[in-house]
Design a protein around this motif. Structure first.
Motif, PDB file in Angstrom:
ATOM      1  N   ILE A 129       0.875  -1.188   0.000  1.00  0.00           N
ATOM      2  CA  ILE A 129       0.000   0.000   0.000  1.00  0.00           C
ATOM      3  C   ILE A 129       0.902   1.224   0.000  1.00  0.00           C
ATOM      4  N   ASP A 130       0.978   1.902  -1.147  1.00  0.00           N
ATOM      5  CA  ASP A 130       1.947   2.983  -1.330  1.00  0.00           C
ATOM      6  C   ASP A 130       1.470   4.341  -0.824  1.00  0.00           C
ATOM      7  N   GLY A 131       0.182   4.503  -0.624  1.00  0.00           N
ATOM      8  CA  GLY A 131      -0.365   5.771  -0.149  1.00  0.00           C
ATOM      9  C   GLY A 131      -1.636   5.518   0.630  1.00  0.00           C
ATOM     10  N   PRO A 132      -2.327   6.571   1.058  1.00  0.00           N
ATOM     11  CA  PRO A 132      -3.542   6.389   1.867  1.00  0.00           C
ATOM     12  C   PRO A 132      -4.582   5.544   1.144  1.00  0.00           C
ATOM     13  N   ARG A 133      -4.736   4.304   1.557  1.00  0.00           N
ATOM     14  CA  ARG A 133      -5.752   3.378   1.046  1.00  0.00           C
ATOM     15  C   ARG A 133      -5.664   3.197  -0.476  1.00  0.00           C
ATOM     16  N   THR A 134      -4.466   3.203  -1.006  1.00  0.00           N
ATOM     17  CA  THR A 134      -4.307   2.998  -2.442  1.00  0.00           C
ATOM     18  C   THR A 134      -4.478   1.537  -2.832  1.00  0.00           C
ATOM     19  N   ASN A 135      -4.498   0.666  -1.845  1.00  0.00           N
ATOM     20  CA  ASN A 135      -4.691  -0.751  -2.133  1.00  0.00           C
ATOM     21  C   ASN A 135      -5.370  -1.395  -0.924  1.00  0.00           C
ATOM     22  N   THR A 136      -6.017  -2.521  -1.163  1.00  0.00           N
ATOM     23  CA  THR A 136      -6.741  -3.219  -0.104  1.00  0.00           C
ATOM     24  C   THR A 136      -6.649  -4.711  -0.353  1.00  0.00           C
ATOM     25  N   THR A 137      -6.565  -5.455   0.711  1.00  0.00           N
ATOM     26  CA  THR A 137      -6.528  -6.912   0.560  1.00  0.00           C
ATOM     27  C   THR A 137      -7.909  -7.439   0.182  1.00  0.00           C
ATOM     28  N   GLU A 138      -7.962  -8.703  -0.168  1.00  0.00           N
ATOM     29  CA  GLU A 138      -9.255  -9.355  -0.341  1.00  0.00           C
ATOM     30  C   GLU A 138      -9.941  -9.453   1.025  1.00  0.00           C
ATOM     31  N   GLY A 139     -11.252  -9.543   1.014  1.00  0.00           N
ATOM     32  CA  GLY A 139     -11.996  -9.594   2.257  1.00  0.00           C
ATOM     33  C   GLY A 139     -12.256 -11.005   2.742  1.00  0.00           C
ATOM     34  N   PHE A 140     -12.366 -11.155   4.055  1.00  0.00           N
ATOM     35  CA  PHE A 140     -12.740 -12.420   4.683  1.00  0.00           C
ATOM     36  C   PHE A 140     -14.132 -12.271   5.286  1.00  0.00           C
ATOM     37  N   PRO A 141     -15.005 -13.250   5.103  1.00  0.00           N
ATOM     38  CA  PRO A 141     -16.320 -13.179   5.767  1.00  0.00           C
ATOM     39  C   PRO A 141     -16.142 -13.139   7.286  1.00  0.00           C
ATOM     40  N   VAL A 142     -16.899 -12.272   7.932  1.00  0.00           N
ATOM     41  CA  VAL A 142     -16.794 -12.136   9.383  1.00  0.00           C
ATOM     42  C   VAL A 142     -17.625 -13.235  10.051  1.00  0.00           C
ATOM     43  N   LYS A 143     -16.997 -13.934  10.991  1.00  0.00           N
ATOM     44  CA  LYS A 143     -17.716 -14.924  11.796  1.00  0.00           C
ATOM     45  C   LYS A 143     -17.177 -14.853  13.215  1.00  0.00           C
ATOM     46  N   ASP A 144     -17.971 -15.286  14.143  1.00  0.00           N
ATOM     47  CA  ASP A 144     -17.577 -15.226  15.536  1.00  0.00           C
ATOM     48  C   ASP A 144     -16.365 -16.128  15.783  1.00  0.00           C
ATOM     49  N   SER A 178     -20.877  -5.854   1.216  1.00  0.00           N
ATOM     50  CA  SER A 178     -21.189  -5.708  -0.212  1.00  0.00           C
ATOM     51  C   SER A 178     -21.777  -7.017  -0.697  1.00  0.00           C
ATOM     52  N   ASP A 179     -22.500  -6.962  -1.786  1.00  0.00           N
ATOM     53  CA  ASP A 179     -23.175  -8.158  -2.297  1.00  0.00           C
ATOM     54  C   ASP A 179     -22.195  -9.236  -2.743  1.00  0.00           C
ATOM     55  N   ASP A 180     -21.077  -8.785  -3.356  1.00  0.00           N
ATOM     56  CA  ASP A 180     -20.126  -9.774  -3.883  1.00  0.00           C
ATOM     57  C   ASP A 180     -18.906  -9.969  -2.989  1.00  0.00           C
ATOM     58  N   GLY A 181     -18.879  -9.313  -1.830  1.00  0.00           N
ATOM     59  CA  GLY A 181     -17.784  -9.515  -0.893  1.00  0.00           C
ATOM     60  C   GLY A 181     -16.529  -8.737  -1.191  1.00  0.00           C
ATOM     61  N   THR A 182     -16.562  -7.886  -2.227  1.00  0.00           N
ATOM     62  CA  THR A 182     -15.374  -7.115  -2.593  1.00  0.00           C
ATOM     63  C   THR A 182     -15.499  -5.676  -2.114  1.00  0.00           C
ATOM     64  N   VAL A 183     -14.357  -5.074  -1.871  1.00  0.00           N
ATOM     65  CA  VAL A 183     -14.335  -3.653  -1.518  1.00  0.00           C
ATOM     66  C   VAL A 183     -14.783  -2.847  -2.735  1.00  0.00           C
ATOM     67  N   ASN A 184     -15.699  -1.918  -2.504  1.00  0.00           N
ATOM     68  CA  ASN A 184     -16.303  -1.093  -3.563  1.00  0.00           C
ATOM     69  C   ASN A 184     -17.166  -1.914  -4.517  1.00  0.00           C
ATOM     70  N   GLY A 185     -17.596  -3.098  -4.063  1.00  0.00           N
ATOM     71  CA  GLY A 185     -18.474  -3.917  -4.884  1.00  0.00           C
ATOM     72  C   GLY A 185     -19.909  -3.418  -4.856  1.00  0.00           C
ATOM     73  N   THR A 186     -20.812  -4.226  -5.394  1.00  0.00           N
ATOM     74  CA  THR A 186     -22.224  -3.855  -5.463  1.00  0.00           C
ATOM     75  C   THR A 186     -22.795  -3.635  -4.063  1.00  0.00           C
ATOM     76  N   ARG A 194     -27.175  -7.906   9.393  1.00  0.00           N
ATOM     77  CA  ARG A 194     -26.573  -8.133   8.080  1.00  0.00           C
ATOM     78  C   ARG A 194     -25.719  -9.395   8.113  1.00  0.00           C
ATOM     79  N   LYS A 195     -25.783 -10.151   7.045  1.00  0.00           N
ATOM     80  CA  LYS A 195     -25.012 -11.391   6.930  1.00  0.00           C
ATOM     81  C   LYS A 195     -23.741 -11.191   6.105  1.00  0.00           C
ATOM     82  N   ASP A 196     -23.799 -10.202   5.177  1.00  0.00           N
ATOM     83  CA  ASP A 196     -22.694 -10.029   4.228  1.00  0.00           C
ATOM     84  C   ASP A 196     -21.642  -9.077   4.778  1.00  0.00           C
TER      85      ASP A 196
END
Length: 797
Positions: A646-661, A689-697, A777-779
């Motif tokens: 990540i070269d600057g403020p939020r210029t990149n993001t990892t893939e997301g993991f579903p949150v579970k307890d 997000s609907d598809d689990g991606t950052v800035n997704g639907t 919310r589940k997603d």
């Protein structure tokens, strides 16, 4: 229906006549009316009461053949006819009074004066009717009967009312809306009632309407007078406020003039006191202080440097660091302020604010070494605002400090030098400003630029920097050599660099303070100096196929010089054209996280008509030749998902993991070599997000929490809670930054229950517990981002 109305009519008359009596009483005790108008309204209400009460008795005794009934029927009917004309006459007096007092007329219209004659004639007819039976008679059962002339008794008041209507319409602009409504209703409705009265025998419509309208006249007149009083009161308040504001402006101007002399001597940017006052009020308002407290803070802030007037000019105006003896004298100014301002007894907080401005929250300040909340609140607020503006403005012996450095200083000094609550508010203000340090650089293409430069000796003058971004920026200017110097030595130079304030720095202190890095110099004659850049390559331009050069055929530029600069990741392309030398320069910066600026310099030449344009198009990777390999800081073992740099403020993001307890997120982090600020660290992103991606639907951001303990205020909802504490492992923020530079493993614990997601982690002595409400919310997903960090070996366990 008629029988019902006749049955309730006496009770209604009694109620309405009683109301008239009550209204007359209130008119009598009113203080809002002139004496003449008061007499007229009392007469109107009493006439109405007598009229309607007489009409009621006439109905009650109708058909009563006793002696009492005989006389009551005759007396009450006489009073009804007599008081009706008298009531119309009294209204005429009221209308005349309105025209004079409200309309400003010196003389009322002649036809108003004629009304009195008509009324007098009408009253004579009423008296004569008692002997002639012209209007009415009584039968053998002592009942009222209309006579042949009964229409005359209706025509006279109707004629008067019509005359009054014409006057009201003619002079309607002289009356307020409420007054106009009241007098119009008084004249129009009785005429309509009289017309109905002719056909609805047995109902006293005319008299009831007249009396009812007399009550309406008072009610609307009183309301209008209250409105007038309110308007006058409002104007008085506005006048007092204007006077108060005028005195306040005068005080400000006098104070700013006095403080301006001190500011000039000390080398502060003129207006320092006013800016500190405005900023202090902004801080005070954000923490919920009352208006009076804010006003006192404002006044105290305007005078916070009053004591400096007693400091010798040789000390306050010194353009170098003060000696220990000079510093001791300078540090007396808070005491001087207390002595100067102690006479302001109406607002002692002004003196307290100015005299305690150099106290520290940890008790190590001066002059009294007060600690924590023992320092007056006004001083704690002003101290934060004063520090910000002083650092931004600079002084005789200190250059202005870039805002990111100021923000970091506040993070470091919170709870030590400054009140942590007011420091947090100051950071919020910095983050919400147009120059938010979330950007850390102005990289949007600055087209506001000096148009002329007169360069003498080498680097005696350097323009401010122009940000180089993915959108090509074109700079055009005219260059003229100084007389007596060879043209080949009078060539403009481009300085290629990075710094927090977008300017070239040459002193050691300013280089350190602004994190200045100079990549190199490039001249139009193709000479270049490679400093911190990894490499600089100068090549001949493809003049025929490159639109930038084709626009000006070789040798046709005259004295026009042209530059085009653009950046893609760690490479910058600069096109140079002076009409003779036409080249493309490629610069390889140290890595992807660097920012880039170019500034103009030169020797013995004059640059004029400088102009900047920024393209709307963004260049791609194939448009800049790569001359060295890209440096990667994530060539490490990978975990469940790819590593991320990540070269600057939020210029990149990892893939997301579903949150579970019970989720544990484990990864390794290391700051990039360019990282120099506290918040150059990883951040935890909670989103849906609907598809689990950052800035997704249907993307929604629920929280962004940095490992330094700050959260993104734009995404922190009211139902979220962030708890940050420092453990014994934390020493200071400089050690925290070193800890990040060396790299470390991070474990993030995630719990989910009852609509809340709880995120917990501890790193470098910073312990974080964040509770984020997400509902049902589940997603919900968790990902990593940050600023100038390399994240690797990312696993969810």
């Amino acid at each position: 229906m008629m029988e019902f109305l006749r049955k309730i009519q006496p009770d209604f008359m009694l109620a309405l006549s009683s109301i008239c009596g009550i209204v007359a009483f209130f008119v009598g005790i009113s203080n809002n009316l002139s004496a003449k108008r008061k007499r007229i309204l009392i007469s109107m209400e009493l006439s109405s009461a007598i009229l309607l009460f007489s009409d009621r008795l006439a109905y009650i005794y109708r058909g009563n053949t006793s002696v009492t009934g005989f006389w009551m029927v005759r007396v009450t009917n006489f009073l009804v006819f007599f008081m009706t004309l008298l009531l119309v006459f009294v209204f005429n007096l009221y209308l005349s009074n309105l025209l004079v007092e409200e309309g400003g007329m010196k003389e009322v219209p002649v036809r108003i004066r004629y009304v009195g004659l008509v009324v007098f004639a009408g009253e004579l007819l009423v008296i004569a009717s008692q002997f002639t039976g012209f209007y009415y008679t009584f039968d053998e059962f002592n009942r009222y009967q209309r006579a042949d002339g009964f229409l005359i008794c209706y025509i006279i008041p109707i004629v008067i009312l019509l005359d009054q209507i014409s006057i009201i319409i003619q002079y309607r602009k002289l009356f307020s809306k409420k007054l106009f409504m009241s007098i119009a209703l008084f004249t129009v409705l009785p005429i309509l009632a009289s017309c109905a009265q002719i056909f609805l025998y047995g109902l006293s419509l005319t008299n009831t309407t007249l009396v009812g309208m007399s009550v309406v006249v008072y009610v609307l007149a009183a309301s209008d007078k209250n409105d007038t009083v309110d308007r006058v009161h409002k104007r008085e308040i506005e006048s007092l406020n204007e006077e108060k504001q005028g005195l306040k402006r005068l005080f400000e101007q006098v104070t700013c003039a006095l403080m301006g002399e001190v500011e000039k001597k000390e080398g502060l940017k003129v207006g320092h006191s006013k800016r500190v006052a405005d900023l202090s009020v902004e801080i005070a308002k954000r923490v919920g202080l009352k208006d009076k407290e804010c006003e006192e803070i404002y006044l105290a802030a305007l005078l916070h440097d009053a004591g400096k007037m007693d400091i010798p000019e040789a000390i306050i105006g010194k353009k170098s660091e003060l000696t220990d003896e000079e510093r001791a004298i300078y540090n007396q100014y808070p005491i001087n302020s207390r002595e100067i301002l102690s006479g302001i007894t109406e607002a002692p907080s002004i003196s307290a604010g100015a005299s305690c401005i150099r106290e520290r929250y940890d008790g190590k300040g001066y002059p009294e070494k007060l600690k924590g909340e023992n320092i007056p609140e006004v001083a704690r607020v002003i101290a934060v605002a004063d520090a910000y503006d002083a650092l931004m403005s600079g002084s005789n012996f200190r250059d202005p400090v870039p805002e990111p450095i100021i923000r970091e200083n506040f993070r470091k000094d919170a709870g030590i030098v400054f009140d942590p609550e007011f420091t947090d508010v100051m950071i919020q203000i910095i983050d919400s400003s147009d120059t938010s340090v979330a950007k850390e650089r102005i990289t949007d293409g600055d087209t506001q630029y000096e148009t002329e430069f007169d360069f003498g000796e080498y680097r005696n003058l350097i323009s401010k920097g122009i940000a180089v971004t993915g959108k090509p920026t074109t700079i055009e200017f005219t260059n003229t050599p100084h007389e007596g110097f060879k043209p080949e030595f009078c060539v403009p130079t481009i300085i290629f660099f990075d710094s927090f304030d977008g300017r070239v720095h040459q002193s050691e202190k300013s280089i350190i303070r602004t994190r200045y890095t100079e990549y190199g110099e490039i001249r139009f004659d193709r000479h270049n100096i490679c400093s911190e850049a990894r490499d600089i390559l100068v090549e001949d331009a493809d003049v025929e196929n490159d639109p930038f050069f084709a626009a000006y055929p070789e040798g046709k530029n005259g004295s026009l010089y042209r530059i085009e600069a653009a950046k893609y990741r760690d490479h910058v392309r600069i096109k140079l054209d002076d009409g003779i030398n036409r080249s493309v320069v490629t610069v390889a910066m140290p890595d992807n996280s660097r920012y880039a600026y170019i500034a103009l310099a030169g020797e013995h030449c004059r640059v004029t008509d400088a102009k900047i344009t920024v393209s709307e198009e963004t260049i791609g990777p194939d448009e800049i030749r790569r001359i060295v390999d890209e440096i990667s800081y994530i060539d490490r073992i990978e975990g469940d998902i790819p590593n991320v740099q990540i070269d600057g403020p939020r210029t990149n993001t990892t893939e997301g993991f579903p949150v579970k307890d019970g989720l544990r997120l484990v990864f390794h982090t290391m700051s990039l070599p360019t990282a120099s600020l506290i918040w150059h660290c990883p951040a935890i992103l909670l989103y849906s997000s609907d598809d689990g991606t950052v800035n997704g639907t249907n993307y929604r951001e629920h929280a962004l929490i940095r490992l330094d303990g700050e959260s993104d205020s734009d995404t922190a909802g009211e139902e979220n809670n962030l708890e940050v504490s420092k453990t014994d492992a934390f020493t200071d923020w400089d050690a925290w930054k070193e800890f990040n530079r060396k790299g470390y493993g991070v474990t993030v614990y995630v719990r989910k229950s009852f609509g809340n997601v709880v995120i917990m982690t501890e790193n470098g002595g910073i312990k974080i517990r964040a509770t984020i409400y997400v509902g049902n919310r589940k997603d919900i997903y968790i990902a990593l981002t940050g600023d100038q960090v390399a994240l690797s070996n990312i696993m969810a366990v």
